[in-house]
Scaffold this active site. Sequence first.
Site, PDB file in Angstrom:
ATOM      1  CG  HIS A   1     -13.475  18.730  -0.304  1.00  0.00           C
ATOM      2  ND1 HIS A   1     -14.606  19.289  -0.847  1.00  0.00           N
ATOM      3  CD2 HIS A   1     -13.755  18.556   1.016  1.00  0.00           C
ATOM      4  CE1 HIS A   1     -15.514  19.452   0.092  1.00  0.00           C
ATOM      5  NE2 HIS A   1     -15.037  19.010   1.223  1.00  0.00           N
TER       6      HIS A   1
ATOM      7  CD  GLU B   1     -17.053  21.007   3.397  1.00  0.00           C
ATOM      8  OE1 GLU B   1     -15.876  20.630   3.518  1.00  0.00           O
ATOM      9  OE2 GLU B   1     -17.981  20.246   3.096  1.00  0.00           O
TER      10      GLU B   1
ATOM     11  CG  HIS C   1     -17.519  15.536   0.970  1.00  0.00           C
ATOM     12  ND1 HIS C   1     -16.393  15.164   1.654  1.00  0.00           N
ATOM     13  CD2 HIS C   1     -17.779  16.796   1.376  1.00  0.00           C
ATOM     14  CE1 HIS C   1     -15.994  16.150   2.434  1.00  0.00           C
ATOM     15  NE2 HIS C   1     -16.816  17.165   2.290  1.00  0.00           N
TER      16      HIS C   1
ATOM     17  CG  HIS D   1     -17.606   8.526   9.116  1.00  0.00           C
ATOM     18  ND1 HIS D   1     -17.909   9.756   8.596  1.00  0.00           N
ATOM     19  CD2 HIS D   1     -16.541   8.077   8.418  1.00  0.00           C
ATOM     20  CE1 HIS D   1     -17.051  10.044   7.636  1.00  0.00           C
ATOM     21  NE2 HIS D   1     -16.212   9.042   7.503  1.00  0.00           N
TER      22      HIS D   1
ATOM     23  CG  HIS E   1     -12.161  21.873   0.716  1.00  0.00           C
ATOM     24  ND1 HIS E   1     -11.801  21.580   2.003  1.00  0.00           N
ATOM     25  CD2 HIS E   1     -11.073  21.624  -0.051  1.00  0.00           C
ATOM     26  CE1 HIS E   1     -10.539  21.145   2.010  1.00  0.00           C
ATOM     27  NE2 HIS E   1     -10.079  21.166   0.782  1.00  0.00           N
TER      28      HIS E   1
END
Length: 451
Positions: A383, A353, A347, A304, A377
């Site tokens: 995370h 974020e 990642h 994705h 994060h």
Amino acid sequence: MTRHDLPAGMIRAASATGLHEGYMPGWANDFETEALPGALPQGMNSPQRCEYGLYGEQLSGTAFTANPPERTWTYRIRPSVKHSARYTRIDLPYWKSAPNVVPDATSLGQYRWDPLPHTDTPLTWLTGMRTMTTAGDVNTQVGMASHVYLVNTSMQDAYFFSADSELLVVPQEGRLRFCTELGIIDLEPKEIAIIPRGLVYRVEVLEGPCRGFVCENYGQKFELPGRGPIGANCMANPRDFKAPVAAFEDREVPSTVTVKWCGQFHETKIGQSPLDVVAWHGNYAPYKYDLRTYCPVGAILFDHPDPSIFTVLTAPSGVPGTANIDFVLFRERWMVAENTFRPPWYHKNIMSELMGNIYGQYDAKPQGFIPGGVSLHNMMLPHGPDRNAFEGASNAELKAEKLDNTMSFMFETRFPQHLTDFAGKEAPLQDDYIDCWESLEKKFDGTPGVK
Ligand SMILES: [Fe+2]
């Protein structure tokens, strides 16, 4: 009060198309609207005398020479200099601005909070704003702040504008009304609003208590992201943004205007409502947008894309492709990829974020990240899915599946986000959040063919 009742004494223009009462469709259009017939000059901006004895005034949201410039011409009962007197500093201790590095708060970490609880204390748009993180520097107009608001009380004869920022408002509970100089925006969960820098408004509670999230953008304005090879459709479509038609009130009553300026709050006292713009034209305006009209694009065979595929709005920085802020939406969608780990992968990211849950369940964290909750994060902190999400997605039969009842968002910035004192000490921090990865197993033992 029903949805379309106006505040007493407020006079509003007829809708442009008749399709959306009180609003005009389109993103960054050069709108024009008048609440009294003939109030808007035609063919010029600054006639020697304006109709009704109005004053002409320009509100500029960009430098005059920006390309394209964003500015709006207003025709108002009094010029704004009459809505501004001497200023007194006031304290709004929970609304912080960057830089706000708290010595004893550790911003390096993965954090998650339960929803801030409602309270019986009367809280307005100003006193109910709770800053969670700040990034960048308000004085140099880079970066942002993220807030949670708890509002249960309308502003009465009280008005506000932020010279520091535009505000992106994401309601999660309750309905708010933004009575602005340029018109009225009614806002409820699953919608967002953008309130431009410098625009004067008051916030009323239509149905409370209200809770939601705010991204305060110190930098360049939000814009629609380029779609690249996706082409001319999908994601956020310009027609789904709605700017309000002109609305004004002619009210002579002692009032206060609070101004946020370089991170500090100031109050001035005036003798009338400043919401006195009878007509306006231009492309600098508040908007609302229904998140249910966001058309997500995703994987239709395997893997994705990066989450940037779900960007609703982006606020550019000076570095091409590197946003000051991206506003990203994770909403209902179909999952169809084959032989693919479907949730977001593990990642680390140079961007930081901050996420909020508007409703439902988020696929990478089936528990714990609940509606009204927030997670952070930060820059270069790893995370990803918790054990349940990992095991579930690794063993699921990969048929077409509707990811339903889910709407979360992310404020992603190129700058590290610093926790406020409130976020670190008062807000309901989940101390065990980081443990969600603890039970992830080592599966490797060197045996070929083991998956
Ligand atoms: Fe992430």
